[in-house]
Motif scaffolding. Structure first.
Motif, PDB file in Angstrom:
ATOM      1  N   TRP A  82      66.330  36.615  -0.164  1.00 28.13           N
ATOM      2  CA  TRP A  82      65.246  36.564   0.810  1.00 28.13           C
ATOM      3  C   TRP A  82      65.758  36.331   2.228  1.00 28.13           C
ATOM      4  O   TRP A  82      66.713  35.590   2.467  1.00 28.13           O
ATOM      5  N   SER A  83      65.093  37.012   3.164  1.00 30.24           N
ATOM      6  CA  SER A  83      65.404  36.880   4.586  1.00 30.24           C
ATOM      7  C   SER A  83      64.158  37.298   5.350  1.00 30.24           C
ATOM      8  O   SER A  83      63.115  37.584   4.756  1.00 30.24           O
ATOM      9  N   LEU A  84      64.250  37.354   6.664  1.00 34.33           N
ATOM     10  CA  LEU A  84      63.109  37.809   7.462  1.00 34.33           C
ATOM     11  C   LEU A  84      62.779  39.270   7.189  1.00 34.33           C
ATOM     12  O   LEU A  84      61.654  39.714   7.414  1.00 34.33           O
ATOM     13  N   GLU A  85      63.748  40.035   6.656  1.00 37.38           N
ATOM     14  CA  GLU A  85      63.550  41.465   6.436  1.00 37.38           C
ATOM     15  C   GLU A  85      63.459  41.845   4.964  1.00 37.38           C
ATOM     16  O   GLU A  85      63.262  43.017   4.639  1.00 37.38           O
ATOM     17  N   VAL A  86      63.623  40.868   4.074  1.00 35.58           N
ATOM     18  CA  VAL A  86      63.514  41.111   2.634  1.00 35.58           C
ATOM     19  C   VAL A  86      62.677  39.988   2.025  1.00 35.58           C
ATOM     20  O   VAL A  86      63.098  38.828   2.023  1.00 35.58           O
ATOM     21  N   ALA A  87      61.495  40.331   1.518  1.00 35.07           N
ATOM     22  CA  ALA A  87      60.597  39.325   0.945  1.00 35.07           C
ATOM     23  C   ALA A  87      59.620  40.003  -0.002  1.00 35.07           C
ATOM     24  O   ALA A  87      59.323  41.192   0.156  1.00 35.07           O
ATOM     25  N   PRO A  88      59.112  39.275  -0.987  1.00 39.22           N
ATOM     26  CA  PRO A  88      58.176  39.868  -1.945  1.00 39.22           C
ATOM     27  C   PRO A  88      56.760  39.906  -1.389  1.00 39.22           C
ATOM     28  O   PRO A  88      56.399  39.138  -0.496  1.00 39.22           O
ATOM     29  N   ILE A  89      55.953  40.798  -1.940  1.00 34.42           N
ATOM     30  CA  ILE A  89      54.540  40.859  -1.609  1.00 34.42           C
ATOM     31  C   ILE A  89      53.737  40.297  -2.778  1.00 34.42           C
ATOM     32  O   ILE A  89      54.132  40.447  -3.946  1.00 34.42           O
ATOM     33  N   ALA A  90      52.630  39.640  -2.493  1.00 35.16           N
ATOM     34  CA  ALA A  90      51.793  39.043  -3.531  1.00 35.16           C
ATOM     35  C   ALA A  90      50.953  40.101  -4.237  1.00 35.16           C
ATOM     36  O   ALA A  90      50.589  41.130  -3.646  1.00 35.16           O
ATOM     37  N   LEU A  91      50.656  39.845  -5.498  1.00 36.59           N
ATOM     38  CA  LEU A  91      49.741  40.701  -6.247  1.00 36.59           C
ATOM     39  C   LEU A  91      48.315  40.188  -6.056  1.00 36.59           C
ATOM     40  O   LEU A  91      48.094  39.003  -5.815  1.00 36.59           O
ATOM     41  N   PRO A  92      47.319  41.065  -6.180  1.00 37.19           N
ATOM     42  CA  PRO A  92      45.941  40.679  -5.861  1.00 37.19           C
ATOM     43  C   PRO A  92      45.299  39.831  -6.949  1.00 37.19           C
ATOM     44  O   PRO A  92      45.620  39.950  -8.125  1.00 37.19           O
ATOM     45  N   SER A  93      44.361  38.984  -6.523  1.00 33.87           N
ATOM     46  CA  SER A  93      43.561  38.191  -7.463  1.00 33.87           C
ATOM     47  C   SER A  93      42.202  38.837  -7.709  1.00 33.87           C
ATOM     48  O   SER A  93      41.429  38.380  -8.558  1.00 33.87           O
ATOM     49  N   SER A  94      41.916  39.916  -6.962  1.00 34.25           N
ATOM     50  CA  SER A  94      40.656  40.644  -7.123  1.00 34.25           C
ATOM     51  C   SER A  94      40.842  42.060  -6.593  1.00 34.25           C
ATOM     52  O   SER A  94      41.875  42.372  -5.971  1.00 34.25           O
ATOM     53  N   ARG A  95      39.860  42.904  -6.815  1.00 35.72           N
ATOM     54  CA  ARG A  95      39.913  44.266  -6.300  1.00 35.72           C
ATOM     55  C   ARG A  95      39.737  44.265  -4.795  1.00 35.72           C
ATOM     56  O   ARG A  95      39.113  43.364  -4.218  1.00 35.72           O
ATOM     57  N   ALA A  96      40.274  45.281  -4.136  1.00 41.14           N
ATOM     58  CA  ALA A  96      40.067  45.442  -2.696  1.00 41.14           C
ATOM     59  C   ALA A  96      38.619  45.852  -2.447  1.00 41.14           C
ATOM     60  O   ALA A  96      38.079  46.719  -3.143  1.00 41.14           O
ATOM     61  N   SER A  97      37.988  45.245  -1.487  1.00 42.25           N
ATOM     62  CA  SER A  97      36.592  45.560  -1.197  1.00 42.25           C
ATOM     63  C   SER A  97      36.490  46.820  -0.352  1.00 42.25           C
ATOM     64  O   SER A  97      37.366  47.120   0.469  1.00 42.25           O
ATOM     65  N   THR A  98      35.416  47.575  -0.554  1.00 41.38           N
ATOM     66  CA  THR A  98      35.170  48.781   0.229  1.00 41.38           C
ATOM     67  C   THR A  98      35.112  48.438   1.712  1.00 41.38           C
ATOM     68  O   THR A  98      34.464  47.478   2.116  1.00 41.38           O
ATOM     69  N   GLY A  99      35.818  49.214   2.524  1.00 40.49           N
ATOM     70  CA  GLY A  99      35.836  48.985   3.954  1.00 40.49           C
ATOM     71  C   GLY A  99      37.002  48.143   4.437  1.00 40.49           C
ATOM     72  O   GLY A  99      37.274  48.092   5.642  1.00 40.49           O
ATOM     73  N   LEU A 100      37.696  47.461   3.517  1.00 38.67           N
ATOM     74  CA  LEU A 100      38.862  46.663   3.910  1.00 38.67           C
ATOM     75  C   LEU A 100      39.882  47.561   4.595  1.00 38.67           C
ATOM     76  O   LEU A 100      40.247  48.612   4.078  1.00 38.67           O
ATOM     77  N   LEU A 101      40.348  47.164   5.770  1.00 34.44           N
ATOM     78  CA  LEU A 101      41.345  47.953   6.486  1.00 34.44           C
ATOM     79  C   LEU A 101      42.729  47.599   5.946  1.00 34.44           C
ATOM     80  O   LEU A 101      43.209  46.481   6.122  1.00 34.44           O
ATOM     81  N   ALA A 102      43.334  48.551   5.273  1.00 33.42           N
ATOM     82  CA  ALA A 102      44.626  48.343   4.631  1.00 33.42           C
ATOM     83  C   ALA A 102      45.703  49.148   5.351  1.00 33.42           C
ATOM     84  O   ALA A 102      45.411  50.046   6.153  1.00 33.42           O
ATOM     85  N   THR A 103      46.949  48.831   5.046  1.00 34.62           N
ATOM     86  CA  THR A 103      48.094  49.519   5.644  1.00 34.62           C
ATOM     87  C   THR A 103      48.866  50.252   4.566  1.00 34.62           C
ATOM     88  O   THR A 103      49.089  49.725   3.475  1.00 34.62           O
ATOM     89  N   VAL A 104      49.277  51.472   4.872  1.00 34.35           N
ATOM     90  CA  VAL A 104      50.144  52.243   3.990  1.00 34.35           C
ATOM     91  C   VAL A 104      51.416  52.559   4.767  1.00 34.35           C
ATOM     92  O   VAL A 104      51.374  52.776   5.981  1.00 34.35           O
ATOM     93  N   SER A 105      52.546  52.547   4.087  1.00 35.09           N
ATOM     94  CA  SER A 105      53.813  52.746   4.795  1.00 35.09           C
ATOM     95  C   SER A 105      54.774  53.606   3.999  1.00 35.09           C
ATOM     96  O   SER A 105      54.686  53.700   2.768  1.00 35.09           O
ATOM     97  N   GLY A 106      55.709  54.239   4.711  1.00 40.39           N
ATOM     98  CA  GLY A 106      56.696  55.074   4.046  1.00 40.39           C
ATOM     99  C   GLY A 106      57.541  55.860   5.032  1.00 40.39           C
ATOM    100  O   GLY A 106      57.340  55.796   6.248  1.00 40.39           O
ATOM    101  N   TRP A 107      58.483  56.629   4.478  1.00 42.82           N
ATOM    102  CA  TRP A 107      59.416  57.407   5.286  1.00 42.82           C
ATOM    103  C   TRP A 107      59.134  58.901   5.202  1.00 42.82           C
ATOM    104  O   TRP A 107      60.016  59.725   5.406  1.00 42.82           O
ATOM    105  N   GLY A 108      57.909  59.279   4.923  1.00 41.03           N
ATOM    106  CA  GLY A 108      57.604  60.702   4.838  1.00 41.03           C
ATOM    107  C   GLY A 108      57.400  61.330   6.206  1.00 41.03           C
ATOM    108  O   GLY A 108      57.437  60.664   7.223  1.00 41.03           O
ATOM    109  N   THR A 109      57.144  62.629   6.197  1.00 38.12           N
ATOM    110  CA  THR A 109      56.984  63.338   7.466  1.00 38.12           C
ATOM    111  C   THR A 109      55.719  62.883   8.174  1.00 38.12           C
ATOM    112  O   THR A 109      54.754  62.456   7.554  1.00 38.12           O
ATOM    113  N   THR A 110      55.735  62.984   9.493  1.00 37.34           N
ATOM    114  CA  THR A 110      54.612  62.524  10.303  1.00 37.34           C
ATOM    115  C   THR A 110      53.652  63.652  10.662  1.00 37.34           C
ATOM    116  O   THR A 110      52.674  63.438  11.364  1.00 37.34           O
TER     117      THR A 110
END
Length: 266
Positions: free
Chosen positions: A140-168
Motif C-alpha cells: 500500500w502507498s498513496l498510489e496503490v490501495a484497495p477499493i471497498a465493496l458495496p453494502s447495497s446497490r447503487a441508487s439510480t442517479g448516483l454520479l459514478a466514475t468509470v476509468s481506463g486506458w482506452g481510446t478517447t
C-alpha cells in the motif's frame, strides 16, 4: 436515417449481433471468433496521480500489452471481467499497478490463479466477472490501495466514475495516461427497455450513462471500475456502440458480492 444508422453491428466476446433498425423486430446472432474489443473512455479527462489507486492495467506477460482494466480489492486480489480472461492462463497475464502511465507501472505482479464466475456466458455476458490472485502481494502507498465493496446497490442517479486506458474517441489512439469520466447510474427498467431488441440487460448487470450519450466506457475498458465515494459498484462489461444514447452496461458487484467473498475472503 443513414445506412450506417439503420444497420449497426455490436461486437461481443465470441459473437456479432446485427441490428436492423428498419424492421425493429429481429436481429441475427452469428457465433464466430472475433477479437475482444479494447476499452475506451469517451468524454472524460486524464486522472491525477493517486486519484484512482485501485485501478490496475491487465497486461500480457509477453510484451506487456494492456488489454483490460481491473480493481484492487485486497493485497492479493484484483476484480475484472470474465471476458478479459477468456482463453488465457495465469502465466499469460501480469498486473501493472501504481501509475496513471500504463507503460511505466510502479509495480508488476504475476497472476497465480484465475477464478471466472461459473455463470459466465460469452454471448450476452451474464456472470461477466472474474477475480485474479496476484504475486507478490500489493504494497500500500498513496498510489496503490484497495477499493471497498458495496453494502447495497447503487441508487439510480448516483454520479459514478468509470476509468481506463482506452481510446478517447471512436477509432482514436489509446492514451498512455489513465482516463476517467463521470456517468450517472441509469434506471434499470429504462435501460432494459432500450436493450430489449438485444434480449434486455442481464439481472446481474447495471447501466450507467447519459440519455443524450457523449460520455462512456466502451468494450475493453473491460474489467475497469465503476465507482463512487471509494466504493466499487460495477466493472465495465459491454454496450451498444460508444457514447451513444445506449448507456454502458456493467457487471454489478453487489449482486456477486457473496461469490467474491467465497473465493477471496474479501
Amino acid at each position: 436515417m443513414s445506412d450506417t444508422e439503420k444497420f449497426t453491428r455490436l461486437s461481443l466476446a465470441g459473437a456479432h449481433v446485427d441490428v436492423n433498425f428498419d424492421t425493429c423486430t429481429t436481429f441475427t446472432v452469428t457465433a464466430q471468433a472475433v477479437a475482444v474489443p479494447q476499452a475506451k473512455i469517451i468524454g472524460g479527462r486524464v486522472a491525477a496521480a493517486g486519484e484512482i489507486p485501485w485501478q490496475v492495467s491487465v497486461q500480457t506477460s509477453n510484451g506487456r500489452a494492456h488489454f483490460c482494466g481491473g480493481s484492487i480489492i485486497s493485497s492479493e486480489w484484483v476484480v475484472t471481467t470474465a471476458r478479459c480472461t477468456l482463453d488465457r492462463t495465469p502465466e499469460e497475464i501480469v498486473i501493472g499497478a501504481g501509475s496513471i502511465d500504463r507503460l511505466t507501472p510502479k509495480s508488476v505482479h504475476k497472476v497465480s490463479q484465475i477464478f471466472a464466475n461459473s455463470s459466465f456466458q460469452t454471448l450476452f455476458l451474464t456472470g461477466d466477472l472474474a477475480v485474479l490472485r496476484v504475486t507478490p502481494p500489493f504494497e500500500w502507498s498513496l498510489e496503490v490501495a484497495p477499493i471497498a465493496l458495496p453494502s447495497s446497490r447503487a441508487s439510480t442517479g448516483l454520479l459514478a466514475t468509470v476509468s481506463g486506458w482506452g481510446t478517447t474517441s471512436i477509432n482514436g489512439p489509446n492514451p498512455v495516461l489513465l482516463q476517467r469520466a463521470q456517468v450517472p447510474i441509469y434506471d434499470n427498467k429504462d435501460c432494459n427497455t432500450l436493450y430489449s431488441l438485444l434480449g434486455g440487460v442481464p439481472e446481474d448487470q447495471i447501466c450507467a450513462g447519459f440519455r443524450k450519450g457523449g460520455v462512456d466506457a466502451c468494450s475493453g475498458d473491460g474489467g475497469g471500475p465503476l465507482f463512487a465515494d471509494g466504493v466499487l459498484y460495477g466493472v465495465v462489461s459491454w454496450g451498444f456502440g460508444c457514447a451513444t444514447k445506449f448507456p454502458g452496461i456493467y457487471t454489478e458487484i453487489f449482486y456477486h458480492k457473496d461469490w467474491i467473498k467465497k473465493i477471496t475472503g474479501v
